[in-house]
Scaffold this motif. Structure first.
Motif, short mmCIF file in Angstrom:
data_model
loop_
_atom_site.label_atom_id
_atom_site.label_comp_id
_atom_site.label_asym_id
_atom_site.label_seq_id
_atom_site.Cartn_x
_atom_site.Cartn_y
_atom_site.Cartn_z
N UNK A 1 1.05 -11.95 17.97
CA UNK A 1 -0.19 -12.23 17.25
C UNK A 1 -0.78 -10.94 16.66
N UNK A 2 -0.72 -9.85 17.42
CA UNK A 2 -1.22 -8.56 16.94
C UNK A 2 -0.42 -8.08 15.73
N UNK A 3 0.90 -8.27 15.78
CA UNK A 3 1.76 -7.89 14.65
C UNK A 3 1.41 -8.68 13.40
N UNK A 4 1.18 -9.98 13.57
CA UNK A 4 0.86 -10.86 12.45
C UNK A 4 -0.46 -10.43 11.80
N UNK A 5 -1.49 -10.26 12.63
CA UNK A 5 -2.81 -9.93 12.07
C UNK A 5 -2.87 -8.52 11.50
N UNK A 6 -2.15 -7.58 12.14
CA UNK A 6 -2.15 -6.21 11.62
C UNK A 6 -1.44 -6.16 10.26
N UNK A 7 -0.35 -6.93 10.13
CA UNK A 7 0.36 -6.99 8.84
C UNK A 7 -0.52 -7.63 7.77
N UNK A 8 -1.25 -8.68 8.16
CA UNK A 8 -2.13 -9.37 7.21
C UNK A 8 -3.23 -8.42 6.71
N UNK A 9 -3.81 -7.67 7.63
CA UNK A 9 -4.87 -6.74 7.26
C UNK A 9 -4.33 -5.61 6.39
N UNK A 10 -3.17 -5.05 6.78
CA UNK A 10 -2.59 -3.93 6.04
C UNK A 10 -2.14 -4.33 4.64
N UNK A 11 -1.51 -5.51 4.52
CA UNK A 11 -1.06 -5.97 3.20
C UNK A 11 -2.26 -6.28 2.29
N UNK A 12 -3.30 -6.87 2.87
CA UNK A 12 -4.51 -7.13 2.09
C UNK A 12 -5.17 -5.84 1.66
N UNK A 13 -5.18 -4.87 2.56
CA UNK A 13 -5.72 -3.54 2.26
C UNK A 13 -4.96 -2.89 1.10
N UNK A 14 -3.61 -2.98 1.15
CA UNK A 14 -2.78 -2.42 0.08
C UNK A 14 -3.04 -3.10 -1.26
N UNK A 15 -3.16 -4.44 -1.22
CA UNK A 15 -3.45 -5.20 -2.44
C UNK A 15 -4.78 -4.77 -3.04
N UNK A 16 -5.79 -4.60 -2.18
CA UNK A 16 -7.13 -4.22 -2.66
C UNK A 16 -7.12 -2.83 -3.29
N UNK A 17 -6.38 -1.89 -2.67
CA UNK A 17 -6.32 -0.52 -3.20
C UNK A 17 -5.61 -0.51 -4.55
N UNK A 18 -4.49 -1.28 -4.64
CA UNK A 18 -3.77 -1.35 -5.93
C UNK A 18 -4.67 -1.89 -7.03
N UNK A 19 -5.41 -2.94 -6.69
CA UNK A 19 -6.33 -3.54 -7.66
C UNK A 19 -7.41 -2.55 -8.05
N UNK B 1 -7.26 0.80 -7.89
CA UNK B 1 -6.66 1.88 -8.70
C UNK B 1 -6.44 1.40 -10.13
N UNK B 2 -5.85 0.21 -10.27
CA UNK B 2 -5.55 -0.33 -11.59
C UNK B 2 -6.83 -0.52 -12.40
N UNK B 3 -7.86 -1.09 -11.78
CA UNK B 3 -9.13 -1.32 -12.48
C UNK B 3 -9.76 0.00 -12.92
N UNK B 4 -9.62 1.02 -12.06
CA UNK B 4 -10.20 2.33 -12.38
C UNK B 4 -9.42 3.00 -13.51
N UNK C 1 2.28 5.66 -11.83
CA UNK C 1 3.14 4.59 -11.31
C UNK C 1 3.50 4.89 -9.86
N UNK C 2 3.87 6.13 -9.56
CA UNK C 2 4.23 6.52 -8.19
C UNK C 2 3.05 6.34 -7.25
N UNK C 3 1.88 6.73 -7.70
CA UNK C 3 0.68 6.64 -6.86
C UNK C 3 0.29 5.19 -6.59
N UNK C 4 0.52 4.34 -7.57
CA UNK C 4 0.14 2.94 -7.42
C UNK C 4 1.16 2.15 -6.60
N UNK C 5 2.37 2.65 -6.51
CA UNK C 5 3.43 1.93 -5.78
C UNK C 5 3.79 2.65 -4.48
N UNK C 6 4.54 3.74 -4.58
CA UNK C 6 5.06 4.43 -3.40
C UNK C 6 3.95 4.95 -2.49
#
Length: 574
Positions: free
Chosen positions: A72-90, A92-95, A113-118
Motif C-alpha cells: 500500500x505504501x508503494x502504491x501511494x508513494x508512486x501515485x504521489x510522486x508521479x502526480x508531483x512529476x506531472x505537476x512540475x512538467x506542467x 515548467x511548460x506553462x512558464x 527538453x532535458x530539464x523537462x524530461x530527464x
C-alpha cells in the motif's frame, strides 16, 4: 530541492498515508526478531511444540500485515510522486510558454527538453524513495538500536564502534561523487543538443556528405557523457562493498563476542539471534540512507536546473491592460531600433513608417538587411531596444501579448506544420473555425486543388513537420492557417518563396480581395511579388534606404534599382 518539494503539499493526505503505512511496516519488521527469540528460547530449546506453532502463526500474521502495509505504501508513494512529476512538467511548460525568443536562445532548446524530461524524472525517482525511506530508515535505525540495547547493552558496544566507520566511509564517497553529478547533466544536455541537430538537419548532413563528421561529433559527445558517468559510478560503486564489508565484520564480531557471553551464561541463544537481526536492520537502515545519498545529490542538481527555469523571469511580461483596438488595422513603427543581446551593432536602426487598413506594405532588401527581424518585432517575439510599435493605435508593450497576437495572422519564413490532419493544421489559426471557413481559406491560399487530390481530402494526415508534403504545399497551408483567422494585420515573411510564378500571381490576386480591410506586411525576395504594393520599404543594413512605390523607387533609389536589375533584364525593367 526544497522549493520543488513544496509542490507535494497538494498530495499531503497521500504523503501522510504513506508515512503511516511505512511506520506500521517498520514496527512489524522490528517486532519479528523478538518473536523469533521467544520461539528459540521458549519453544525450540525446551521442546515446546505448541508454543512454536503459536508464536510462528503470530509471526506469519505480523509478516502479512507488514507486507500489505509495504504494498500500500508503494502504491501511494508512486501515485504521489508521479502526480508531483506531472505537476512540475506542467508548471515548467506553462512558464516556458511565457519566454521570449531571446529567453529560449539563452537557455537552449536542447537543455529545456532535458530539464523537462530527464531532470524531472530524476526528482520523481528520489521522491518515491524519500517517501518510503524518510520514515523507514530513521525508525529502523533508532528502533533497531533500542531493541539491540534491550537484548544486551554490552554487546551493543560493537555497533558504537562500527557505525562511525560506516558513516565516515559514506560521507567520504559522497564528497567525491556529488560534484560529478552536475557534470553528468551538462554532458547529457550536450548529447541531446548534438542528437537533435543531427535528426532535424539530416537532409543537410546527407546533402553535404557530412555523415562521418557528424558521427564523430556524436561519438565525442557520447564518450564525454560515458566517461563522466563511468567515473561517478566507479566512485558510487565503492559504497556497497564498503557497507557490506563493515556489516559482515559487525555480524562476525557480534557472533564472536555473543558466543562468549552465551558460554558465560550472560545471554541466551534466542537473544543473540534477535540481536544479529537488529544489527542487520540498523545496518540496512544505513544502507537505505546511503542509497538516498546516492540519488539525492543527482536529483538536487536536477532540481536546481528545474528551478533555474522556473525562477527565470521572462524578458518581458504583460503589464498593460489596454485593448489593441483603437485604430483597427493600423501598424506604425515610430523610430524603432533593435539589437540582439551581445551584438556589436543594432539589427535595426530608426525604422519609421505607418501602414493603414487596406494597404499592402512590402519589405525588400538583401540577405541580413533585417527584414525578418522587423516583422518578428510586430507580434512582440522580441522587445524593441528603443522607439515604439503601435498596433491598432496601442503600444504593443501596453497591451497583453495575447491581445496583440490575436490581431495578427503570421506566416513565418519557414513553414511549420504540426502532426495531425490538414483541417486541424488550418484550424490552428482559429480554434472554432467551421469547415466552410477552412475550405474558403484553403481556396484563397491556392491549397484546395492539391488537398482535393488527396485520398482523405481535408482529413488527410500530415506527418511531423509536414514531411509528407512539398515545401510549396506547406507554405500554402501556412498561409491558409493565417487567413482563417481573419486578423487585422497579415504578416507574410517571405511566404511565397517556394511557389512558382503562376501560383504566386494567383495567390496575390486572391489575397487582394480577402485582405482589403486589413493591413498586409509582405516580406519578399522577388520584385515580382512586391511590384503592386502600395508601399515598398527598402532595407539596407538594418536601416530604411527608401520608401515608395515600385515606380518611384526605380527612379530614385539606387539600392532598390540594384535589386531589380539583379532579377530582371533592362528590357523587362523598361
Amino acid at each position: 530541492m526544497a522549493k520543488l518539494l513544496k509542490n507535494l503539499s497538494f498530495y499531503k493526505w497521500i504523503v501522510l498515508a504513506v508515512f503511516g503505512l511505512v511506520f506500521l511496516q517498520s514496527m512489524s519488521d522490528l517486532y519479528l526478531p523478538t518473536l523469533m527469540a521467544d520461539i528459540i528460547d521458549k519453544g525450540v530449546v525446551v521442546g515446546d511444540t505448541p508454543y512454536i506453532w503459536k508464536i510462528g502463526g503470530l509471526m506469519l500474521l505480523v509478516s502479512a500485515f507488514g507486507a500489505l502495509a509495504s504494498v500500500a505504501a508503494s502504491y501511494f508513494s508512486s501515485k504521489a510522486a508521479m502526480g508531483f512529476g506531472r505537476d512540475i512538467r506542467r508548471k515548467v511548460f506553462s512558464h516556458v510558454e511565457k519566454f521570449s525568443l531571446q529567453d529560449f536562445d539563452e537557455v537552449g532548446t536542447a537543455s529545456l527538453i532535458t530539464r523537462t524530461t530527464n531532470d524531472i524524472t530524476q526528482v520523481q525517482q528520489v521522491v518515491i524513495m524519500m517517501l518510503r525511506m524518510v520514515v523507514s530508515a530513521p525508525i529502523m535505525f533508532v528502533g533497531g538500536l533500542i531493541m539491540a540495547l534491550s537484548k544486551d547493552a554490552k554487546l551493543s558496544l560493537i555497533i558504537v564502534v562500527t557505525i562511525p566507520l560506516l558513516v565516515g566511509s559514506i560521507l567520504l564517497i559522497m564528497n567525491k561523487g556529488i560534484p560529478l553529478f552536475k557534470t553528468v547533466q551538462a554532458r547529457l544536455d550536450r548529447l541531446n543538443l548534438v542528437l537533435r541537430e543531427n535528426l532535424t538537419g539530416i537532409r543537410v548532413i546527407r546533402a553535404f556528405n557530412r555523415e562521418k563528421q557528424e558521427k564523430v561529433r556524436l561519438q565525442k559527445a557520447n564518450k564525454d557523457l560515458t566517461d563522466v558517468s563511468i567515473k561517478v559510478n566507479k566512485v558510487m560503486a565503492l559504497l556497497m562493498p564498503v557497507m557490506m564489508l563493515v556489516m559482515n565484520l559487525t555480524v562476525v564480531g557480534v557472533i564472536w563476542f555473543g558466543g562468549i557471553r552465551i558460554d558465560n551464561g550472560a545471554m541466551q541463544v534466542g537473544d543473540l539471534m534477535a540481536f544479529i537481526q537488529y544489527v542487520m536492520q540498523i545496518m540496512f537502515a544505513l544502507v537505505m540512507a546511503s542509497m538516498m545519498f546516492v540519488m539525492v545529490p543527482r536529483a538536487a542538481v536536477s532540481a536546481k536546473r528545474i528551478n533555474e527555469v522556473l525562477e527565470m523571469e521572462p524578458t518581458f511580461l504583460d503589464e498593460g491592460k489596454q485593448t489593441a483596438d483603437k485604430n483597427r488595422g493600423t501598424l506604425e513603427f515610430e523610430h524603432v531600433s533593435f539589437s540582439y543581446p551581445g551584438a556589436e551593432e543594432p539589427a535595426l536602426s530608426d525604422i519609421h513608417f505607418k501602414a493603414n487598413s487596406g494597404e499592402v506594405t512590402a519589405i525588400i532588401g538583401g540577405t541580413g538587411a533585417g527584414k525578418s527581424t522587423l516583422v518578428n518585432l510586430i507580434p512582440r517575439f522580441f522587445d524593441v531596444t528603443s522607439g515604439t510599435i503601435w498596433v491598432n493605435g496601442v503600444d504593443v508593450r501596453d497591451a497583453s501579448q495575447d491581445e496583440v497576437r490575436s490581431k495578427i495572422g503570421f506566416v513565418p519564413q519557414k513553414a511549420l506544420l504540426f502532426s495531425g490532419t490538414i483541417a486541424e493544421n488550418i484550424r490552428f489559426g482559429k480554434e472554432d473555425a467551421t469547415q466552410e471557413e477552412i475550405i474558403h481559406a484553403a481556396k484563397v491560399a491556392q491549397a484546395d486543388d492539391f488537398i482535393g487530390k488527396m485520398d482523405a481530402g481535408y482529413n488527410s494526415v500530415i506527418s511531423q513537420g509536414g514531411a509528407n508534403i512539398s515545401g510549396g504545399q506547406k507554405q500554402r497551408l501556412s498561409i491558409a492557417r493565417a487567413l482563417v483567422r481573419k486578423p487585422d494585420i497579415y504578416i507574410f515573411d517571405d511566404s511565397f518563396s517556394a511557389l512558382d510564378y503562376k501560383t504566386d500571381a494567383k495567390l496575390r490576386a486572391a489575397l487582394k480581395n480577402e485582405t482589403e480591410t486589413a493591413t498586409v506586411i509582405l516580406v519578399a525576395q522577388r520584385v515580382s511579388t512586391v511590384i503592386d504594393a502600395d508601399r515598398i520599404i527598402v532595407l539596407d543594413k538594418g536601416k530604411i534606404a527608401g520608401i515608395g512605390t515600385h515606380k518611384e523607387l526605380l527612379e530614385t533609389n539606387e539600392v532598390y534599382r540594384e535589386i531589380v536589375e539583379s532579377q530582371h533584364s533592362e528590357e523587362e525593367i523598361a
